[in-house]
Design a protein around this motif. Structure first.
Motif, mmCIF file in Angstrom:
data_model
loop_
_atom_site.group_PDB
_atom_site.id
_atom_site.type_symbol
_atom_site.label_atom_id
_atom_site.label_comp_id
_atom_site.label_asym_id
_atom_site.label_seq_id
_atom_site.Cartn_x
_atom_site.Cartn_y
_atom_site.Cartn_z
ATOM 1 N N GLY A 212 -4.262 16.592 1.184
ATOM 2 C CA GLY A 212 -5.073 16.127 2.304
ATOM 3 C C GLY A 212 -5.492 14.673 2.217
ATOM 4 N N ALA A 213 -4.953 13.916 1.264
ATOM 5 C CA ALA A 213 -5.313 12.498 1.145
ATOM 6 C C ALA A 213 -5.011 11.776 2.455
ATOM 7 C CB ALA A 213 -4.541 11.846 -0.005
ATOM 8 N N PRO A 214 -5.947 10.981 2.955
ATOM 9 C CA PRO A 214 -5.750 10.325 4.258
ATOM 10 C C PRO A 214 -4.903 9.061 4.154
ATOM 11 C CG PRO A 214 -7.917 9.790 3.398
ATOM 12 C CD PRO A 214 -7.290 10.726 2.395
ATOM 13 N N PHE A 215 -3.856 8.998 4.935
ATOM 14 C CA PHE A 215 -3.008 7.815 4.989
ATOM 15 C C PHE A 215 -2.897 7.264 6.407
ATOM 16 C CE2 PHE A 215 -1.505 9.703 1.003
ATOM 17 C CZ PHE A 215 -1.387 8.588 0.185
ATOM 18 N N GLN A 218 0.494 7.172 8.569
ATOM 19 C CA GLN A 218 1.590 7.422 7.641
ATOM 20 C C GLN A 218 1.626 8.899 7.254
ATOM 21 O OE1 GLN A 218 1.254 4.792 4.274
ATOM 22 N NE2 GLN A 218 1.410 2.947 5.512
ATOM 23 N N GLN A 219 2.829 9.441 7.152
ATOM 24 C CA GLN A 219 3.018 10.845 6.809
ATOM 25 C C GLN A 219 3.870 10.955 5.551
ATOM 26 O OE1 GLN A 219 1.834 13.662 8.532
ATOM 27 N NE2 GLN A 219 0.626 12.248 9.790
ATOM 28 N N LEU A 220 3.502 11.876 4.670
ATOM 29 C CA LEU A 220 4.232 12.093 3.428
ATOM 30 C C LEU A 220 5.474 12.941 3.647
ATOM 31 C CD1 LEU A 220 1.206 12.996 1.122
ATOM 32 C CD2 LEU A 220 2.388 10.792 1.222
ATOM 33 N N GLY A 245 3.572 -1.741 -6.570
ATOM 34 C CA GLY A 245 3.705 -2.301 -7.901
ATOM 35 C C GLY A 245 2.806 -1.685 -8.952
ATOM 36 N N ALA A 246 2.039 -0.646 -8.588
ATOM 37 C CA ALA A 246 1.044 -0.099 -9.512
ATOM 38 C C ALA A 246 1.657 0.590 -10.728
ATOM 39 C CB ALA A 246 0.128 0.877 -8.772
ATOM 40 N N TYR A 247 2.915 1.002 -10.645
ATOM 41 C CA TYR A 247 3.550 1.646 -11.799
ATOM 42 C C TYR A 247 3.696 0.693 -12.984
ATOM 43 C CZ TYR A 247 5.018 5.770 -9.066
ATOM 44 O OH TYR A 247 5.052 6.924 -8.309
ATOM 45 N N THR A 248 3.884 -0.583 -12.712
ATOM 46 C CA THR A 248 4.216 -1.515 -13.797
ATOM 47 C C THR A 248 3.288 -2.714 -13.898
ATOM 48 O OG1 THR A 248 5.775 -2.674 -12.337
ATOM 49 C CG2 THR A 248 6.670 -0.903 -13.739
ATOM 50 N N ARG A 249 2.515 -3.012 -12.867
ATOM 51 C CA ARG A 249 1.696 -4.223 -12.873
ATOM 52 C C ARG A 249 0.253 -3.910 -13.249
ATOM 53 N NH1 ARG A 249 3.015 -7.954 -7.684
ATOM 54 N NH2 ARG A 249 1.102 -8.891 -8.496
ATOM 55 N N THR A 250 -0.266 -4.632 -14.241
ATOM 56 C CA THR A 250 -1.637 -4.403 -14.678
ATOM 57 C C THR A 250 -2.657 -4.902 -13.660
ATOM 58 O OG1 THR A 250 -1.617 -6.508 -15.885
ATOM 59 C CG2 THR A 250 -0.989 -4.518 -17.104
ATOM 60 N N ASP A 251 -2.216 -5.786 -12.761
ATOM 61 C CA ASP A 251 -3.142 -6.302 -11.751
ATOM 62 C C ASP A 251 -3.146 -5.462 -10.481
ATOM 63 O OD1 ASP A 251 -0.518 -7.061 -11.126
ATOM 64 O OD2 ASP A 251 -1.180 -8.823 -10.000
ATOM 65 N N ARG A 252 -2.412 -4.366 -10.480
ATOM 66 C CA ARG A 252 -2.366 -3.472 -9.320
ATOM 67 C C ARG A 252 -2.834 -2.075 -9.737
ATOM 68 N NH1 ARG A 252 1.182 -5.487 -5.257
ATOM 69 N NH2 ARG A 252 0.818 -7.744 -5.196
ATOM 70 N N ALA A 253 -3.821 -1.555 -9.068
ATOM 71 C CA ALA A 253 -4.331 -0.220 -9.364
ATOM 72 C C ALA A 253 -3.755 0.782 -8.363
ATOM 73 C CB ALA A 253 -5.851 -0.205 -9.289
ATOM 74 N N PHE A 254 -3.596 2.020 -8.800
ATOM 75 C CA PHE A 254 -3.204 3.071 -7.876
ATOM 76 C C PHE A 254 -4.338 3.322 -6.888
ATOM 77 C CE2 PHE A 254 -0.558 4.224 -11.607
ATOM 78 C CZ PHE A 254 0.685 4.162 -10.986
ATOM 79 N N TRP A 255 -3.975 3.656 -5.685
ATOM 80 C CA TRP A 255 -4.976 3.980 -4.682
ATOM 81 C C TRP A 255 -5.791 5.191 -5.143
ATOM 82 C CZ3 TRP A 255 -2.563 3.690 0.917
ATOM 83 C CH2 TRP A 255 -2.159 2.371 1.164
#
Length: 330
Positions: A212-215, A218-220, A245-255
């Motif tokens: 149920g995460a709101p996007f 956008q649809q999953l 880029g969140a998988y590999t970049r330290t300056d990007r956080a996952f939502w």
């Protein structure tokens, strides 16, 4: 928590395999980037805005030199940083400068362009007249007489889907659109469209958000949609595969959408497989998408040649059954 710990432990056990050479040359029996069954699609959302035209041209040049042939744009990219014309105009200028239109599988999307003077989320919609006008405008900006795929960019509850598809079919008959796709749709819409469409484009990555995460619009790509595509032969694309880029970049956080107990076991499995293969986490994510049933064609967004080279490397990465079990068990 105990359940998630057991899942992580199980995934780690499945990851206990020896390092081996898993890279293959593109060629017979290997994945390609060409017109038929292209597996890496270059997204061009920021071309002409955040990515200046000269840099965009260089990315397009390298992509095609490496065998890439599939381009994705939309008639609203990037309206939040400009007018929405920029991406299509950039591609059109590049095609005029380089030629070779017949070697490109060119896709655009309509329906999601903000109306003049309206709010950012006040879209043009998918009424038949709006679809016809939008496609004509896209063809003019792209400098071509047809697009190979045209997607309905989002759901429009104000317009019956049958009416929208009827407009697309008229454009197919006129030779202005080759194939029809839906993007950001629900399963009911896919079933309703049936064989009138050949493409589906949804948000998709290895990490899964909480239910149920709101996007917004956008649809999953849900498991049920994937099963429908597998049963019907529908071609599938996944956008935002690398989560900015969140998988590999330290300056990007996952939502925050991915802040739940199931995320860390999957990240651990991803790191384990990437380490075994000597690949980046981004490459493993893309290879995992390509190895699925159905295969999901990643729509990558890059702003540099280095990012592009990393992504294209996924096309030469083969995941063994052990790798896939490791990733799926997490």
């Amino acid at each position: 928590m105990a359940t998630n710990a057991r899942r992580a432990e199980s995934g780690s056990a499945l990851c206990g395999f020896r390092r081996r050479n898993t890279r293959v040359k593109l060629g017979s029996g290997a994945r390609t980037l060409g017109l038929d069954g292209a597996v890496i699609c270059l997204g061009t959302m920021n071309f002409g805005t955040a990515t200046a035209r000269a840099a965009a041209f260089r990315i397009l040049d390298v992509f095609t030199e490496r065998g890439g042939r599939a381009l994705d744009t939309a008639n609203c990219y990037a309206s939040w940083d400009g007018t929405g014309d920029e991406s299509e105009l950039t591609i059109g200028a590049w095609l005029r400068a380089r030629g070779g239109r017949d070697r490109i599988r060119l896709a655009t999307k309509v329906g999601g362009r903000p109306v003049p003077g309206g709010a950012l989320m006040d879209f043009e919609g998918l009424a038949p007249a709006a679809v016809r006008s939008a496609v004509e405008d896209s063809l003019r900006r792209l400098g071509t007489d047809h697009v190979d795929v045209c997607f309905a960019h989002l759901m429009d509850p104000a317009v019956p889907l049958a009416d929208t598809l009827g407009a697309f079919e008229e454009l197919v008959e006129a030779g202005k659109v080759r194939e029809i796709g839906l993007s950001n749709q629900d399963l009911a819409s896919l079933r309703s469209a049936g064989t009138r469409i050949t493409w589906l484009q949804q948000r998709h990555s290895y990490l899964q958000p909480f239910p149920g995460a709101p996007f917004g619009p956008q649809q999953l790509l849900t498991p049920e949609m994937a099963a429908y595509a597998r049963e019907t032969g529908l071609s599938v694309q996944g956008y935002s595969p690398l989560l900015s880029g969140a998988y590999t970049r330290t300056d990007r956080a996952f939502w925050p959408h991915y802040d739940h107990p199931g995320t860390e076991p999957r990240l651990a499995a991803l790191r384990k497989v990437a380490g075994d293969l000597g690949a980046s986490a981004n490459q493993v994510v893309l290879a995992w998408m390509l190895a699925g049933t159905p295969a999901v064609e990643p729509v990558i967004g890059v702003s540099s040649e280095a990012q592009l080279a990393e992504c294209l490397g996924a096309g030469e990465l083969v995941l063994s059954d052990e790798h896939l079990r490791c990733l799926e068990a997490a």
